[in-house]
Enzyme design. Structure first.
Site, PDB file in Angstrom:
ATOM      1  N   ASP A 152      81.154 -23.541 -48.382  1.00  9.88           N
ATOM      2  CA  ASP A 152      81.084 -24.105 -47.038  1.00  9.88           C
ATOM      3  C   ASP A 152      82.348 -23.686 -46.283  1.00  9.88           C
ATOM      4  O   ASP A 152      83.279 -23.101 -46.844  1.00  9.88           O
ATOM      5  CB  ASP A 152      80.950 -25.630 -47.110  1.00  9.88           C
ATOM      6  N   GLU A 163      78.654 -34.152 -38.702  1.00  8.27           N
ATOM      7  CA  GLU A 163      79.373 -34.612 -39.887  1.00  8.27           C
ATOM      8  C   GLU A 163      80.758 -35.142 -39.543  1.00  8.27           C
ATOM      9  O   GLU A 163      81.415 -34.683 -38.613  1.00  8.27           O
ATOM     10  CB  GLU A 163      79.487 -33.463 -40.878  1.00  8.27           C
TER      11      GLU A 163
END
Length: 610
Positions: A302, A496
């Site tokens: 990520d 997020e």
């Protein structure tokens, strides 16, 4: 010759690419340039010609804002670029995207071996970073449809729009199983049970098509491996403290299904499993994902994920060693990619990262590039520009919105609304706001309120059905002359981190004030919730005659109106268990906690109104 997914590049390709009339190149040039040879042979040939610099460059994925110019791609021999959630070219148009992509790709082809780039974006509900693209409902709404075939079509539509801008790689779908709805990524989950996410892996088939090198196909990504939806307290990037049996029962099945569908890449989660960061978890990546599940594609980190292993800012040699040896093939290092290359080179020279691991990573990356047809057709296939925001795609999105609506309360059959002879008052901050109804990851990572994309608001959809509509955002002006009030309330955009709700999960003060005005008028009120998760509304529910959960419908607000007015019956079913109060979190099917509405709940209209 096989039909590639991209158009050729003419004179630029001399010495690098085949033309349709070129016979098999036996004896005429390097085997890796011969499209008639098996991919495995081409990969082996190319790998044998690559220097260590070539190999390390292939393992890097930089943010396009992290390269000073396309020349950095050439000198760094970079294997990949990405546009992060808020990284769009200016102006943000399809042609600008395509031109940007082609500029970077030509720089990659200028390297000694001419290895093309692969370029990634987070197209998580359509090509959502591009202004003018079709914006589909977020995954939680798609989970409510229980319609894998529809979701596959959405994957195909998304792939076409992404392909039209040159992009090869989509960081989707998110296959997390959200177990605590305080988590700010709950809307990226198809639901709270593994069966839903497993069914919806059909989107991978839509994205990747029958073959990666077919026109309009892009490489999909199963993310975030594994257990990110099960963190304690629903904390983003938190710690999933569960047994291996529970990890395998709840969180692993969708990834197994994705591998079986041939997903091209898997992205590793920021989170930890029992205090071990996934980015450094060799057992779950090397042993479970690659060996046990047989995943042969690219394992990608990520965004700056390797830097988060030790919890301190700035990646270290120990973090790089741990991540690469744990099985990460391509590392998303947005800005410090040159430092990462230098660090990894030192680790290889010291024997801390074996050359066999570097070769394995390159073999996986190159295999996907060959399968995508990038060596034959590296530039944008601009035939797909016409699909971006097209009517067929918007019609598909409208269908998805309709199928995602969940009717939760319908006292006195207040719904469906009447198109004639009924005065309708519409209120609420989400009634006439495309940004709010689209949520996060919409032309910007965290999303924004307001007219951020073209589309139809829920209010506009209602106004298209009835001429007797009055709108006041805060509810001012309602009186007893109205037959029904529709309050479109709920959440505003987030993604997020910022979307985590560790405290309350109720409606905000603005919504409560609007609802109070409607209640005081005595007019029956239908509440339409626009939200990325279920909200704590048990205290207000008795005041409402009707309740519809709309999730985050995206650009096509008419789909909500289609159901409100009965043109289509509500068919959505809850993909989550609806709490009686926030302190019940986590609450999930089968845990014995009393729910306000159980998992799978969804009312129907008693009869068709026509």
């Amino acid at each position: 010759m096989r039909l590639g997914r991209r158009l050729g590049i003419g004179a630029l390709a001399v010495g690098l690419l085949l033309t349709p009339g070129t016979p098999a190149l036996a004896g005429n040039g390097p085997a890796y340039k011969d499209s008639w040879r098996p991919v495995k042979v081409r990969v082996a040939d190319l790998l044998s010609r690559m220097s260590l610099d070539d190999k390390l460059g292939q393992m890097m994925q930089a943010e396009r804002l992290g390269v000073k110019s396309p020349a950095d791609v050439t000198t760094g021999r970079l294997g990949s670029l990405l546009s992060g959630g808020s990284s769009q070219p200016t102006p943000n148009t399809p042609v600008t995207w395509a031109d940007m992509y082609d500029g970077f790709q030509k720089a990659a082809l200028a390297t000694p071996l001419g290895i093309p780039l692969i370029y990634g974006v987070d197209a998580v509900h359509g090509h959502n970073g591009l202004y003018g693209a079709t914006v589909f409902p977020h995954n939680i709404g798609l989970g409510a449809t229980r319609d894998p075939r529809l979701v596959e079509k959405i994957g195909r539509a998304t792939a076409e729009e992404v392909s039209g801008t040159g992009i090869d790689w989509d960081f989707a779908p998110c296959l997390c199983v959200a177990r605590n709805d305080r988590w700010g990524r709950t809307y990226e989950s198809f639901g709270e049970v593994p069966q839903l996410a497993t069914q919806m892996t059909s989107i991978i088939t839509g994205l990747q098509g029958t073959a990666l090198n077919r026109p309009g196909s892009v490489m999909a990504t199963a993310k975030h491996y594994v257990g990110d939806g099960g963190t304690t307290g629903g904390v983003n990037e938190g710690n999933t403290e569960i047994s291996e049996q529970e990890l395998r029962t709840i969180h692993l099945p969708p990834f197994k299904a994705a591998v079986q569908r041939g997903v091209g890449s898997v992205m590793i989660s920021y989170s930890s499993w029992n205090s071990v960061k996934l980015h450094a978890n060799s057992y779950l990546i090397n042993d479970v994902l690659k060996k046990e599940l047989g995943f042969s594609g690219i394992v990608v980190s990520d965004y700056n994920g390797v830097d988060k292993i030790d919890g301190k800012s700035g990646f270290t040699p120990d973090e790089v060693e741990a991540a690469v040896n744990a099985g990460i093939d391509m590392v998303m290092v947005p800005y410090e990619w040159q430092k990462f290359i230098d660090t990894l080179r030192s680790l290889v020279e010291q024997g801390r990262v074996p050359m066999s691991r570097i070769d394995d990573a390159n073999r996986r990356i190159l295999t996907k590039k060959f399968e995508l047809g990038l060596f034959e057709h590296p530039l944008t296939d601009r035939r797909f520009l016409a699909t971006i925001g097209s009517k067929p795609h918007r019609d598909l999105a409208r269908q998805a919105v309709r199928e995602s609506q969940v009717l939760l309360k319908n006292e006195g059959h207040v719904l469906p609304l009447s198109k004639r002879g009924s005065k309708i008052f519409v209120a609420g901050k989400n009634a006439d706001d495309l940004g709010n109804q689209s949520g996060g990851w919409t032309v910007g990572w965290q999303g924004t309120s307001g007219p951020v994309i073209p589309g139809t608001t829920i209010l506009q959809g209602i106004e298209q059905k009835s001429s007797a509509v009055t709108y006041a955002k805060d509810g001012t002006g309602i009186d007893k002359s109205y037959d029904v009030a529709v309050a479109v309330v709920g959440e505003t955009p987030y993604a997020e981190g910022k979307g985590d709700r560790p405290q309350g999960m109720g409606l905000d003060a603005t919504d409560l004030a609007t609802l109070q005005k409607l209640k005081d008028s005595g007019v029956p009120t239908v509440v339409v919730l626009v939200s990325g998760r279920q909200l704590d509304i048990a205290a207000q529910l008795p005041d409402w005659a009707g309740l519809v959960e709309s999730w985050l419908p995206g650009s096509e607000g008419q789909g909500v109106a289609d159901v409100l007015f009965g043109d289509y019956h509500p068919t959505g079913k809850l993909p989550v268990t609806w709490m009686r109060s926030a302190d019940q979190q986590p609450i999930n099917a089968g845990d014995g906690k009393p729910a306000l509405f159980p998992f799978g709940f969804g009312l129907r209209y008693p009869h068709r109104p026509w």
